[in-house]
Design a protein around this motif. Structure first.
Motif, short mmCIF file in Angstrom:
data_model
loop_
_atom_site.label_atom_id
_atom_site.label_comp_id
_atom_site.label_asym_id
_atom_site.label_seq_id
_atom_site.Cartn_x
_atom_site.Cartn_y
_atom_site.Cartn_z
N GLY A 175 0.88 -1.16 0.04
CA GLY A 175 -0.09 0.25 -0.05
C GLY A 175 0.91 1.37 0.12
N ILE A 176 1.54 1.61 1.04
CA ILE A 176 2.64 2.47 1.24
C ILE A 176 3.74 2.19 1.77
N GLU A 177 4.93 2.51 1.18
CA GLU A 177 6.38 2.16 1.57
C GLU A 177 7.10 3.24 1.67
N LEU A 178 8.02 3.50 2.68
CA LEU A 178 9.00 4.47 2.93
C LEU A 178 10.35 3.72 2.93
N ILE A 179 11.01 3.58 1.88
CA ILE A 179 12.28 2.70 1.51
C ILE A 179 13.54 3.31 1.57
N GLY A 180 13.88 3.82 2.95
CA GLY A 180 15.46 4.08 3.06
C GLY A 180 16.38 3.34 3.02
N THR A 181 17.64 3.75 3.11
CA THR A 181 18.77 2.53 3.20
C THR A 181 19.65 3.04 4.39
N SER A 182 20.53 2.04 4.52
CA SER A 182 21.36 2.32 5.68
C SER A 182 22.25 3.73 5.55
N GLY A 183 22.54 3.96 4.48
CA GLY A 183 23.39 5.17 4.31
C GLY A 183 22.37 6.50 4.01
N SER A 184 21.33 6.23 3.64
CA SER A 184 20.30 7.16 3.20
C SER A 184 18.96 7.11 3.77
N LYS A 185 18.95 7.48 5.13
CA LYS A 185 17.60 7.20 5.68
C LYS A 185 16.22 8.14 5.29
N LEU A 225 1.95 -1.73 4.78
CA LEU A 225 2.44 -0.84 5.24
C LEU A 225 4.14 -1.07 5.52
N SER A 226 5.12 -0.30 4.87
CA SER A 226 6.36 -0.77 5.06
C SER A 226 7.44 0.52 5.36
N LEU A 227 7.97 0.51 6.36
CA LEU A 227 8.84 1.67 6.79
C LEU A 227 10.44 0.84 7.00
N SER A 228 11.23 1.48 6.27
CA SER A 228 12.65 0.90 6.41
C SER A 228 13.59 1.83 6.27
N HIS A 229 14.51 1.97 7.10
CA HIS A 229 15.50 2.63 7.44
C HIS A 229 15.05 4.03 7.60
#
Length: 193
Positions: free
Chosen positions: A81-91, A116-120
């Motif tokens: 549905g909704i995702e916030l996909i940060g990375t370890s070096g770019s939150k 619903l996904s929140l990553s980094h």
């Protein structure tokens, strides 16, 4: 396509859908509804419905900050549905998801997908959201997932009437490698796996 039916490529943008629908009317795989490019700040997306995308309704990419998703309904998106996909070096920092609803998503999800996904993410607040009637076909999937997040708050989240047709495990809330995150007044009810 994966760049989104609407792609936001600049900071300091408000996208007010004004109660309208964004709808995918074909079977093109991997299509996203709204995509916020990496590294942007001060973006607001509000007041509309995103329907039937073959991948994700709203995607916010790494390095973004002060992103606000408000009063959105995401329906029947195949993977998320909704995702916030940060990375370890770019939150993803200092962002909000408020008064959003996700229905009927995850029907084509894999075992590692989420409604619903929140990553980094750091200092993200999710409030007054409802995730209902999502139906994952994988053997295992998750409704709300926090991965490697810090100081995130989920407040008044309702997870109800979700099912898994894959015969496996369905997690309502799952947290991995995260610190200082809080769940306040969250409810899981009438879910079936």
């Amino acid at each position: 396509d994966s760049n989104g039916a609407i792609r936001i490529r600049s900071s300091f943008v408000t996208l007010d859908l004004n109660g309208r629908f964004i709808y995918q009317n074909n079977a093109t795989a991997g299509a996203n509804g709204i995509v916020v490019d990496a590294g942007l700040t001060d973006v607001i997306i509000k007041n509309g419905t995103i329907v039937n995308f073959r991948r994700c309704g709203v995607t916010v990419n790494s390095g973004c900050s002060v992103i606000k998703l408000q009063d959105l309904t995401v329906e029947n998106c195949a993977i998320r549905g909704i995702e916030l996909i940060g990375t370890s070096g770019s939150k993803i920092n200092k962002s909000e998801i408020s008064n959003c609803k996700m229905y009927g998503c995850c029907a084509s999800a894999t075992a590692t997908d989420y409604a619903l996904s929140l990553s980094h993410c750091v200092d993200v607040i999710v409030s007054d959201c409802r995730l209902s009637e999502n139906n994952g076909t994988p053997s295992n999937y998750t409704i709300v997932f926090l991965d490697t997040c810090n100081a995130c708050v989920l407040d008044r989240i309702i997870v109800e009437k979700n099912t898994s047709s894959g015969g496996g495990e369905m997690r309502m809330f799952s947290v991995a490698a995260s610190t200082n995150c809080r769940f306040n007044k969250c409810v899981a009810r009438n879910n079936t796996a």
